[in-house]
Design an enzyme around this catalytic site. Structure first.
Site, PDB file in Angstrom:
ATOM      1  N   ARG A 122       0.849  -1.199   0.000  1.00 58.12           N
ATOM      2  CA  ARG A 122       0.000   0.000   0.000  1.00 58.12           C
ATOM      3  C   ARG A 122       0.883   1.247   0.000  1.00 58.12           C
ATOM      4  O   ARG A 122       0.783   2.103   0.868  1.00 58.12           O
ATOM      5  CB  ARG A 122      -0.928   0.003   1.211  1.00 58.12           C
ATOM      6  CG  ARG A 122      -1.637  -1.307   1.515  1.00 58.12           C
ATOM      7  CD  ARG A 122      -2.460  -1.852   0.370  1.00 58.12           C
ATOM      8  NE  ARG A 122      -3.718  -1.189   0.115  1.00 58.12           N
ATOM      9  CZ  ARG A 122      -4.875  -1.511   0.698  1.00 58.12           C
ATOM     10  NH1 ARG A 122      -4.913  -2.475   1.575  1.00 58.12           N
ATOM     11  NH2 ARG A 122      -5.984  -0.876   0.394  1.00 58.12           N
ATOM     12  N   GLN A 127      -0.170   2.857  -5.692  1.00 58.88           N
ATOM     13  CA  GLN A 127      -1.604   3.193  -5.577  1.00 58.88           C
ATOM     14  C   GLN A 127      -2.377   2.964  -6.876  1.00 58.88           C
ATOM     15  O   GLN A 127      -3.498   2.485  -6.859  1.00 58.88           O
ATOM     16  CB  GLN A 127      -1.753   4.654  -5.188  1.00 58.88           C
ATOM     17  CG  GLN A 127      -2.315   4.806  -3.806  1.00 58.88           C
ATOM     18  CD  GLN A 127      -2.303   6.246  -3.334  1.00 58.88           C
ATOM     19  OE1 GLN A 127      -1.557   7.076  -3.838  1.00 58.88           O
ATOM     20  NE2 GLN A 127      -3.127   6.536  -2.365  1.00 58.88           N
ATOM     21  N   ASP A 130      -3.499  -0.653  -7.220  1.00 59.51           N
ATOM     22  CA  ASP A 130      -3.990  -1.234  -5.976  1.00 59.51           C
ATOM     23  C   ASP A 130      -5.465  -1.651  -6.119  1.00 59.51           C
ATOM     24  O   ASP A 130      -6.379  -0.839  -5.935  1.00 59.51           O
ATOM     25  CB  ASP A 130      -3.811  -0.186  -4.872  1.00 59.51           C
ATOM     26  CG  ASP A 130      -4.247  -0.671  -3.507  1.00 59.51           C
ATOM     27  OD1 ASP A 130      -4.804  -1.783  -3.417  1.00 59.51           O
ATOM     28  OD2 ASP A 130      -4.042   0.068  -2.537  1.00 59.51           O
ATOM     29  N   SER A 133      -7.810  -1.253  -3.028  1.00 58.24           N
ATOM     30  CA  SER A 133      -8.389   0.088  -2.835  1.00 58.24           C
ATOM     31  C   SER A 133      -9.477   0.373  -3.855  1.00 58.24           C
ATOM     32  O   SER A 133     -10.551   0.866  -3.498  1.00 58.24           O
ATOM     33  CB  SER A 133      -7.307   1.162  -2.963  1.00 58.24           C
ATOM     34  OG  SER A 133      -6.428   1.084  -1.893  1.00 58.24           O
ATOM     35  N   TYR A 228      -1.892  -1.516   8.265  1.00 54.59           N
ATOM     36  CA  TYR A 228      -2.991  -2.406   8.621  1.00 54.59           C
ATOM     37  C   TYR A 228      -3.191  -2.417  10.138  1.00 54.59           C
ATOM     38  O   TYR A 228      -2.246  -2.246  10.908  1.00 54.59           O
ATOM     39  CB  TYR A 228      -2.706  -3.835   8.143  1.00 54.59           C
ATOM     40  CG  TYR A 228      -2.840  -3.999   6.659  1.00 54.59           C
ATOM     41  CD1 TYR A 228      -4.080  -3.920   6.041  1.00 54.59           C
ATOM     42  CD2 TYR A 228      -1.730  -4.237   5.844  1.00 54.59           C
ATOM     43  CE1 TYR A 228      -4.218  -4.065   4.671  1.00 54.59           C
ATOM     44  CE2 TYR A 228      -1.854  -4.380   4.474  1.00 54.59           C
ATOM     45  CZ  TYR A 228      -3.101  -4.295   3.896  1.00 54.59           C
ATOM     46  OH  TYR A 228      -3.240  -4.431   2.542  1.00 54.59           O
TER      47      TYR A 228
HETATM   48  P1  NAD Z   1      -8.676  -3.167   5.786  1.00 51.34           P
HETATM   49  O1  NAD Z   1      -9.670  -3.591   4.743  1.00 51.34           O
HETATM   50  O2  NAD Z   1      -7.526  -4.054   6.089  1.00 51.34           O
HETATM   51  O3  NAD Z   1      -9.471  -2.923   7.158  1.00 51.34           O
HETATM   52  C1  NAD Z   1     -10.559  -2.025   7.199  1.00 51.34           C
HETATM   53  C2  NAD Z   1     -10.471  -1.195   8.432  1.00 51.34           C
HETATM   54  O4  NAD Z   1     -10.847  -1.982   9.560  1.00 51.34           O
HETATM   55  C3  NAD Z   1      -9.084  -0.649   8.749  1.00 51.34           C
HETATM   56  O5  NAD Z   1      -9.143   0.760   8.791  1.00 51.34           O
HETATM   57  C4  NAD Z   1      -8.765  -1.256  10.105  1.00 51.34           C
HETATM   58  O6  NAD Z   1      -8.001  -0.383  10.920  1.00 51.34           O
HETATM   59  C5  NAD Z   1     -10.142  -1.479  10.675  1.00 51.34           C
HETATM   60  N1  NAD Z   1     -10.256  -2.404  11.799  1.00 51.34           N
HETATM   61  C6  NAD Z   1      -9.606  -3.569  12.065  1.00 51.34           C
HETATM   62  N2  NAD Z   1     -10.027  -4.129  13.218  1.00 51.34           N
HETATM   63  C7  NAD Z   1     -11.003  -3.304  13.695  1.00 51.34           C
HETATM   64  C8  NAD Z   1     -11.841  -3.334  14.841  1.00 51.34           C
HETATM   65  N3  NAD Z   1     -11.775  -4.301  15.749  1.00 51.34           N
HETATM   66  N4  NAD Z   1     -12.710  -2.309  15.012  1.00 51.34           N
HETATM   67  C9  NAD Z   1     -12.804  -1.302  14.128  1.00 51.34           C
HETATM   68  N5  NAD Z   1     -12.037  -1.219  13.017  1.00 51.34           N
HETATM   69  C10 NAD Z   1     -11.148  -2.203  12.814  1.00 51.34           C
HETATM   70  O7  NAD Z   1      -8.147  -1.705   5.454  1.00 51.34           O
HETATM   71  P2  NAD Z   1      -7.777  -1.074   4.050  1.00 51.34           P
HETATM   72  O8  NAD Z   1      -8.891  -0.264   3.565  1.00 51.34           O
HETATM   73  O9  NAD Z   1      -7.261  -2.154   3.168  1.00 51.34           O
HETATM   74  O10 NAD Z   1      -6.608  -0.104   4.481  1.00 51.34           O
HETATM   75  C11 NAD Z   1      -5.488  -0.608   5.199  1.00 51.34           C
HETATM   76  C12 NAD Z   1      -4.428   0.438   5.324  1.00 51.34           C
HETATM   77  O11 NAD Z   1      -3.823   0.720   4.076  1.00 51.34           O
HETATM   78  C13 NAD Z   1      -4.931   1.771   5.844  1.00 51.34           C
HETATM   79  O12 NAD Z   1      -3.951   2.293   6.703  1.00 51.34           O
HETATM   80  C14 NAD Z   1      -5.017   2.619   4.611  1.00 51.34           C
HETATM   81  O13 NAD Z   1      -4.919   3.997   4.892  1.00 51.34           O
HETATM   82  C15 NAD Z   1      -3.802   2.116   3.895  1.00 51.34           C
HETATM   83  N6  NAD Z   1      -3.841   2.376   2.456  1.00 51.34           N
HETATM   84  C16 NAD Z   1      -2.764   2.994   1.885  1.00 51.34           C
HETATM   85  C17 NAD Z   1      -2.765   3.216   0.534  1.00 51.34           C
HETATM   86  C18 NAD Z   1      -1.596   3.878  -0.113  1.00 51.34           C
HETATM   87  O14 NAD Z   1      -0.886   4.602   0.511  1.00 51.34           O
HETATM   88  N7  NAD Z   1      -1.343   3.565  -1.351  1.00 51.34           N
HETATM   89  C19 NAD Z   1      -3.825   2.814  -0.256  1.00 51.34           C
HETATM   90  C20 NAD Z   1      -4.894   2.177   0.372  1.00 51.34           C
HETATM   91  C21 NAD Z   1      -4.898   1.950   1.725  1.00 51.34           C
END
Ligand code: NAD
Length: 378
Positions: A122, A127, A130, A133, A228
């Site tokens: 990520r 991006q 991805d 996303s 994550y």
């Molecule tokens: P994900 O699908 O893995 O999880 C969804 C959300 O659930 C996350 O925000 C996580 O913190 C939350 N979560 C986990 N356990 C929980 C609980 N018990 N109660 C409440 N919430 C809970 O997440 P994602 O959408 O795949 O994103 C993961 C990370 O990647 C994030 O930090 C996001 O900002 C980052 N990201 C970065 C980029 C980039 O820089 N290119 C792109 C996409 C996502």
């Protein structure tokens, strides 16, 4: 170098891996693109559209698989198609490797370079490729639309001569990509939105979308180097449930998106929480395919518990297949483009590149991914 795109075989899947606009891009790079006949029909793309974009059409699936240097797909490959592919072929798709040990083993022994799109880091540079996303973003949108359909109230406030209707209250649990889009969509529709995540860093993002962050003190939660969430301890999970109960009880709609990388989704909304919610309210369990965040949610069903409707529909991005295919296909096109050697007109599988190190699961008859080895050997 021949790039083949395969028709999806998973029942009910309407998304397609490659659309004509991306074929055009790949052909301009100097690739030979061949697609299986009927590849795009579920999104209303005819073979002729692919031909016009510069692809060849092949109706012999086996022959196409045997001749390709790169195979592009949406979902993981059927296990009996692995041995058809050339040794050294680059296979790019969702792979779900942690739950597919047998498949990974077969890819390994057949000398396939299997790229798991879920494992692309990520990072800012990645991006554009991805798929987690791009698809989660659409899933977040669809979750809100599904909730609207099941709720017998409306989202926006309405002041009319017949009276005033208060805005619906929506509570989003888990504020990753899907959660952020769900907040934005619910806000656009006029709802009053609250959200919670175990990663405190998202508070600012929640506020910037005009929603309120529900604060629950869980002690040290943190996040991995990739952003994550870490798995909570049973005590933390208990505290979270207590802290969330009020927001759930006040909500007309609860949308859960919580995931922990490489593990089963946490069960965060239990029967006791549901029993305190108002009858007629709606829960969307976006994690239903990975074990479910909500007690009582069932895959591909809308169930009712204590008068609360629980939506457990799988593949939410597939419900907006055209938009989802456009984004997925662009992600694949960007992935190929990023590693394309423009002089030799071929894909350069750079084994020391961060993206390849993250996403390449099998290579040269071995397991290549350190993350996969670490999680599988735990
Ligand atoms: P994900 O699908 O893995 O999880 C969804 C959300 O659930 C996350 O925000 C996580 O913190 C939350 N979560 C986990 N356990 C929980 C609980 N018990 N109660 C409440 N919430 C809970 O997440 P994602 O959408 O795949 O994103 C993961 C990370 O990647 C994030 O930090 C996001 O900002 C980052 N990201 C970065 C980029 C980039 O820089 N290119 C792109 C996409 C996502």
């Amino acid at each position: 170098m021949k790039i083949a795109a395969m028709k999806e075989t998973y029942e009910g899947e309407k998304r397609v891996p490659l659309i004509p606009a991306t074929v055009d891009k790949l052909v301009k790079l100097g690739a030979e693109v061949e697609v299986e006949s009927g590849l795009g029909v579920t999104c209303r793309f005819e073979d002729e559209d692919y031909l016009n974009a510069g692809a060849k059409i092949n109706s012999d699936r086996q022959a196409l698989l045997k001749s390709a240097d790169i195979v592009l797909r949406l979902r993981k490959p059927p296990i009996d198609e692995i041995e058809l592919m050339k040794n050294g072929c680059i296979h790019v798709s969702y792979l779900d490797p942690f739950n597919e040990n047998e498949l990974v083993e077969k890819l390994k022994t057949n000398g396939i370079n299997a790229i798991s799109l879920e494992m692309i880091p990520r990072s800012t540079i990645a991006q554009k490729m991805d798929v987690l996303s791009s698809q989660a973003n659409l899933g977040g949108y669809v979750a809100v639309i599904q909730a609207c359909e099941q709720l017998d109230k409306i989202f926006p406030m309405m002041t009319t001569p017949s009276g005033t209707i208060k805005p619906a209250r929506v509570f989003i649990i888990g504020v990753g990509v899907a959660g952020l889009q769900a907040i934005a969509t619910a806000r656009r529709m006029g709802a009053r939105v609250e959200a919670f995540d175990t990663r405190p860093v998202v508070e600012e993002q929640v506020k910037s979308l005009g929603a309120k962050f529900v604060k629950i003190d869980l002690g040290e939660t943190g996040q991995t180097k990739d952003g994550y969430a870490k798995q909570l301890t049973p005590e933390q999970l208990h505290k979270q449930k207590e802290g969330m109960a009020k927001a759930c009880a006040q909500a007309d709609v609860v949308i859960t998106t919580a995931q922990v990388f490489g593990r089963k989704a946490p069960r965060i909304v239990d029967h006791a929480i549901i029993a305190q919610m108002q009858p007629g309210s709606v829960i969307v369990d976006m994690a239903v395919e990975t074990g479910g965040n909500v007690e009582g949610s069932e895959l591909d069903k809308v169930t009712e518990v204590e008068g609360v409707k629980i939506i457990g529909l799988a593949n939410l991005p597939g419900r907006v297949a055209s938009a989802a295919s456009q984004m997925y296909s662009a992600n694949l096109g960007n992935f190929i483009d990023h590693f394309w050697d423009k002089d030799n007109k071929e894909f350069d599988l750079k084994l020391d590149d961060d993206i390849i190190m993250g996403a390449l699961i099998t290579h040269d008859g071995e397991i290549f991914s350190e993350t996969y080895k670490n999680i599988i050997n735990k």
